[in-house]
Motif scaffolding. Sequence first.
Motif, PDB file in Angstrom:
ATOM      1  N   LEU A 191       0.896  -1.170   0.000  1.00  0.00           N
ATOM      2  CA  LEU A 191       0.000   0.000   0.000  1.00  0.00           C
ATOM      3  C   LEU A 191       0.927   1.211   0.000  1.00  0.00           C
ATOM      4  CD1 LEU A 191      -2.795  -0.774   2.641  1.00  0.00           C
ATOM      5  CD2 LEU A 191      -2.743  -1.322   0.226  1.00  0.00           C
ATOM      6  N   PRO A 192       1.247   1.755  -1.163  1.00  0.00           N
ATOM      7  CA  PRO A 192       2.274   2.801  -1.231  1.00  0.00           C
ATOM      8  C   PRO A 192       1.897   4.046  -0.430  1.00  0.00           C
ATOM      9  CG  PRO A 192       1.665   2.010  -3.419  1.00  0.00           C
ATOM     10  CD  PRO A 192       0.638   1.477  -2.472  1.00  0.00           C
ATOM     11  N   LYS A 193       2.872   4.597   0.259  1.00  0.00           N
ATOM     12  CA  LYS A 193       2.639   5.825   1.042  1.00  0.00           C
ATOM     13  C   LYS A 193       2.639   7.037   0.117  1.00  0.00           C
ATOM     14  CE  LYS A 193       3.906   5.384   5.785  1.00  0.00           C
ATOM     15  NZ  LYS A 193       4.978   5.200   6.685  1.00  0.00           N
ATOM     16  N   GLY A 194       1.872   8.024   0.475  1.00  0.00           N
ATOM     17  CA  GLY A 194       1.937   9.307  -0.220  1.00  0.00           C
ATOM     18  C   GLY A 194       1.003   9.445  -1.416  1.00  0.00           C
ATOM     19  N   LEU A 195       0.228   8.387  -1.713  1.00  0.00           N
ATOM     20  CA  LEU A 195      -0.699   8.506  -2.848  1.00  0.00           C
ATOM     21  C   LEU A 195      -1.824   9.486  -2.499  1.00  0.00           C
ATOM     22  CD1 LEU A 195      -1.038   4.756  -3.924  1.00  0.00           C
ATOM     23  CD2 LEU A 195       0.219   6.557  -5.109  1.00  0.00           C
ATOM     24  N   VAL A 196      -2.327  10.147  -3.517  1.00  0.00           N
ATOM     25  CA  VAL A 196      -3.424  11.095  -3.303  1.00  0.00           C
ATOM     26  C   VAL A 196      -4.612  10.676  -4.173  1.00  0.00           C
ATOM     27  CG1 VAL A 196      -1.937  13.032  -2.683  1.00  0.00           C
ATOM     28  CG2 VAL A 196      -2.444  12.621  -5.095  1.00  0.00           C
ATOM     29  N   CYS A 197      -5.703  11.409  -4.066  1.00  0.00           N
ATOM     30  CA  CYS A 197      -6.882  11.148  -4.913  1.00  0.00           C
ATOM     31  C   CYS A 197      -6.432  11.041  -6.375  1.00  0.00           C
ATOM     32  CB  CYS A 197      -7.867  12.302  -4.747  1.00  0.00           C
ATOM     33  SG  CYS A 197      -9.156  12.376  -5.998  1.00  0.00           S
ATOM     34  N   CYS A 198      -7.040  10.136  -7.132  1.00  0.00           N
ATOM     35  CA  CYS A 198      -6.626   9.967  -8.531  1.00  0.00           C
ATOM     36  C   CYS A 198      -6.857  11.245  -9.347  1.00  0.00           C
ATOM     37  CB  CYS A 198      -7.360   8.778  -9.168  1.00  0.00           C
ATOM     38  SG  CYS A 198      -9.125   9.065  -9.395  1.00  0.00           S
ATOM     39  N   GLY A 199      -7.735  12.104  -8.871  1.00  0.00           N
ATOM     40  CA  GLY A 199      -7.985  13.382  -9.545  1.00  0.00           C
ATOM     41  C   GLY A 199      -9.264  13.403 -10.359  1.00  0.00           C
ATOM     42  N   ALA A 200      -9.940  12.238 -10.477  1.00  0.00           N
ATOM     43  CA  ALA A 200     -11.135  12.191 -11.329  1.00  0.00           C
ATOM     44  C   ALA A 200     -12.226  13.185 -10.899  1.00  0.00           C
ATOM     45  CB  ALA A 200     -11.689  10.762 -11.374  1.00  0.00           C
ATOM     46  N   PRO A 201     -12.538  13.307  -9.585  1.00  0.00           N
ATOM     47  CA  PRO A 201     -13.603  14.258  -9.233  1.00  0.00           C
ATOM     48  C   PRO A 201     -13.255  15.690  -9.620  1.00  0.00           C
ATOM     49  CG  PRO A 201     -13.000  12.876  -7.335  1.00  0.00           C
ATOM     50  CD  PRO A 201     -11.991  12.602  -8.409  1.00  0.00           C
ATOM     51  N   LEU A 202     -11.967  16.032  -9.527  1.00  0.00           N
ATOM     52  CA  LEU A 202     -11.541  17.391  -9.881  1.00  0.00           C
ATOM     53  C   LEU A 202     -11.677  17.613 -11.382  1.00  0.00           C
ATOM     54  CD1 LEU A 202      -8.321  17.324  -7.693  1.00  0.00           C
ATOM     55  CD2 LEU A 202     -10.373  18.655  -7.206  1.00  0.00           C
ATOM     56  N   VAL A 251      -4.196  17.487 -12.757  1.00  0.00           N
ATOM     57  CA  VAL A 251      -2.862  17.205 -13.313  1.00  0.00           C
ATOM     58  C   VAL A 251      -1.843  17.097 -12.180  1.00  0.00           C
ATOM     59  CG1 VAL A 251      -0.961  18.283 -14.607  1.00  0.00           C
ATOM     60  CG2 VAL A 251      -3.218  18.063 -15.659  1.00  0.00           C
ATOM     61  N   ALA A 252      -1.954  17.985 -11.185  1.00  0.00           N
ATOM     62  CA  ALA A 252      -1.018  17.931 -10.044  1.00  0.00           C
ATOM     63  C   ALA A 252      -1.155  16.595  -9.307  1.00  0.00           C
ATOM     64  CB  ALA A 252      -1.299  19.100  -9.100  1.00  0.00           C
ATOM     65  N   ARG A 253      -2.426  16.130  -9.123  1.00  0.00           N
ATOM     66  CA  ARG A 253      -2.639  14.828  -8.450  1.00  0.00           C
ATOM     67  C   ARG A 253      -2.041  13.704  -9.291  1.00  0.00           C
ATOM     68  NH1 ARG A 253      -4.733  18.604  -6.055  1.00  0.00           N
ATOM     69  NH2 ARG A 253      -6.405  18.522  -4.534  1.00  0.00           N
ATOM     70  N   ALA A 254      -2.210  13.805 -10.613  1.00  0.00           N
ATOM     71  CA  ALA A 254      -1.676  12.760 -11.515  1.00  0.00           C
ATOM     72  C   ALA A 254      -0.158  12.680 -11.377  1.00  0.00           C
ATOM     73  CB  ALA A 254      -2.069  13.068 -12.962  1.00  0.00           C
ATOM     74  N   ARG A 255       0.499  13.826 -11.403  1.00  0.00           N
ATOM     75  CA  ARG A 255       1.974  13.830 -11.322  1.00  0.00           C
ATOM     76  C   ARG A 255       2.445  13.230 -10.004  1.00  0.00           C
ATOM     77  NH1 ARG A 255       3.426  16.447 -15.836  1.00  0.00           N
ATOM     78  NH2 ARG A 255       2.387  18.400 -16.399  1.00  0.00           N
ATOM     79  N   LYS A 256       1.766  13.567  -8.938  1.00  0.00           N
ATOM     80  CA  LYS A 256       2.149  13.053  -7.617  1.00  0.00           C
ATOM     81  C   LYS A 256       2.022  11.512  -7.602  1.00  0.00           C
ATOM     82  CE  LYS A 256       2.670  13.187  -3.043  1.00  0.00           C
ATOM     83  NZ  LYS A 256       3.981  13.307  -2.486  1.00  0.00           N
ATOM     84  N   ASN A 257       0.881  11.004  -8.054  1.00  0.00           N
ATOM     85  CA  ASN A 257       0.673   9.546  -8.039  1.00  0.00           C
ATOM     86  C   ASN A 257       1.657   8.832  -8.960  1.00  0.00           C
ATOM     87  OD1 ASN A 257      -1.410   9.509  -6.151  1.00  0.00           O
ATOM     88  ND2 ASN A 257      -2.966   9.920  -7.712  1.00  0.00           N
ATOM     89  N   LEU A 258       1.899   9.423 -10.116  1.00  0.00           N
ATOM     90  CA  LEU A 258       2.834   8.791 -11.062  1.00  0.00           C
ATOM     91  C   LEU A 258       4.246   8.728 -10.481  1.00  0.00           C
ATOM     92  CD1 LEU A 258       1.585  10.396 -14.378  1.00  0.00           C
ATOM     93  CD2 LEU A 258       1.706   7.948 -13.915  1.00  0.00           C
ATOM     94  N   SER A 259       4.612   9.771  -9.753  1.00  0.00           N
ATOM     95  CA  SER A 259       5.976   9.791  -9.202  1.00  0.00           C
ATOM     96  C   SER A 259       6.168   8.658  -8.192  1.00  0.00           C
ATOM     97  CB  SER A 259       6.274  11.143  -8.547  1.00  0.00           C
ATOM     98  OG  SER A 259       5.540  11.257  -7.338  1.00  0.00           O
ATOM     99  N   ILE A 260       5.092   8.189  -7.612  1.00  0.00           N
ATOM    100  CA  ILE A 260       5.185   7.081  -6.644  1.00  0.00           C
ATOM    101  C   ILE A 260       4.983   5.732  -7.346  1.00  0.00           C
ATOM    102  CG2 ILE A 260       4.105   6.052  -4.593  1.00  0.00           C
ATOM    103  CD1 ILE A 260       3.324   8.990  -3.828  1.00  0.00           C
TER     104      ILE A 260
END
Length: 404
Positions: A199-210, A220-229
Motif C-alpha cells: 500500500l504505497p505511502k503518499g498517494l493522493v486522490c486519482c484526480g477524477a472528481p476534480l 494534473v497535479a494529483r496525476a503527477r504526484k501519483n505517477l511519481s510514486i
Amino acid sequence: MKIPEEPANLEKELLKCVRCGSCKVLCPTYQHSALEVTSARGRLVLLRGLLTGDIKPSPLLNERIFSCLLCGACAGKCPLGIDIPEAICHGRALLSKSDKERKQLRTIARFTTRWPDLSFKMLRMSQQVVLPFLYKKELIPFIPEFPEIVHRSRRQVYKSSQKRGRVAVFSGCSVEHLFPHLEEALIHVLNKLGYEVILPKGLVCCGAPLRTLGMEDESVARARKNLSILNKLTVEAVLSLCPTCTLTLKTDYPKMVGKGVENAMDISVFLNDKLEPARAAGKTAVYHDPCHLKYGLGIEREPREMITKAGLELIGPREQGCCGFGGVFCMSQQEMSNTLLTACTTHLKQSESDTVITSCPGCMLQLNRTVTDRPVLHLIELIEETYCFGTADEDVQEKEKTQS
Ligand code: SF4
Ligand code: SF4
C-alpha cells in the motif's frame, strides 16, 4: 488531445464530427431527456459553438456540458474515433471559470481531495447534524453511512507466506474512507494467493472528481504526484477496487500528462485466471456493470466468470443501464440521477437473485439506496468469502486476529 494544448486540438477533434448520431444511442442523459442538447452529439455541437464564438458561456450552456455523466457509453461508438468524454472534459476546463453553479462543489472537491483524512473525519463527526441538514436542503442525494473503523493500523507491506509475486493497491478515496473492508478483503485474497501486497505511502486522490468539475490543473497535479510514486514501484500490477481510479490511472493520465500507470488493472483482470472453480453454492446473483469498467476499460467477461467460478449462478438481465451515480453527477443532477437509479433498479429486480454483485464502490453506494431486499456486494467480497473462509488456514486465523 492534451488540455494544455487547448483549444486548437479540441477544435480539430470537433471538426471531424459528421453528426451521424451513433454516439447518442446509449447516452443515458439523452435517453432520460430525449433532448439533442443533452446527448453526446449535441454536447459536441455546443462545444464547437463555444470555440467558434457563436455560443457564449452561460448557465444553460454550462448545465448542458456539466450534466454529462462521463460514463463513456458514447466512447468507442464514433466511427471517426472522436474521444467524446475527453472532449467534454476539455469543454469543462474551458467553462470552469464561468461556471458559478458548481463553485461550492469545487471548493468541497478541492478540500476533500487535498485533506481526505480530515474531511472524512469532519463528515463523520457531522453525520447526525450537518448531513441531514444538507440532505433536507437537497444539496446531497442521500446520507452516506460511515464505517465505524476507517482502517486498522495500515501497514505498508502485507507479506505472504508464499512468494508468488508482488502487487500494489491503489485504494482510492471511497474505498479508503467508506468501504475499508473491501481493501482488507483484497489484501486477504492476494495474500492467500501468495502475493505480497504494497500500500504505497503518499498517494493522493486519482484526480477524477476534480477533472469532472473542470479543475484540470489540480487534477494534473494529483496525476503527477501519483505517477511519481507508482511508476517507481517494482510490482506486477497496480490494482484498484474502483474502476474510475483504474481508468484514470491507466487511460486518462496519458491524455493529461503524457504517461500513465501501464500496469494499473481492475482486480477481475488480475484475479480471474488465478482462481479455481469452487463448489456450487446453490445461490444466484445478478451482476451490475459499472460504466467505467464496461465502457472505459472494456471489461465485462472477467467479473462474470469470477462469479460463476465462485459457485454462484448468474441470472437476470445483462443490460440494466447506468445506476446514475457518476460521482459528482449524483449531487449536481439529482433528479436525473434518481431517474436513472430507478430504471436500473427496476431491471435488477426483474430477477429474484440472492445478491446483486458489482465491481465499483460508487455503484454500491447508489444501488444500496434502492435495492433493499438483498445484499449489494462488491465482487471482492464474494471472492474473499468463497476462497478465504471455510478452510481453517493461517490466513483465516490471521484475519480473525486483526479483527479482534
Ligand atoms: S458518432 Fe462521432 S461523428 Fe457521429 S455524431 Fe457522434 S461524435 Fe459525431
Ligand atoms: S459520457 Fe455518457 S452521458 Fe456523457 S455524452 Fe457520453 S454517453 Fe452521454
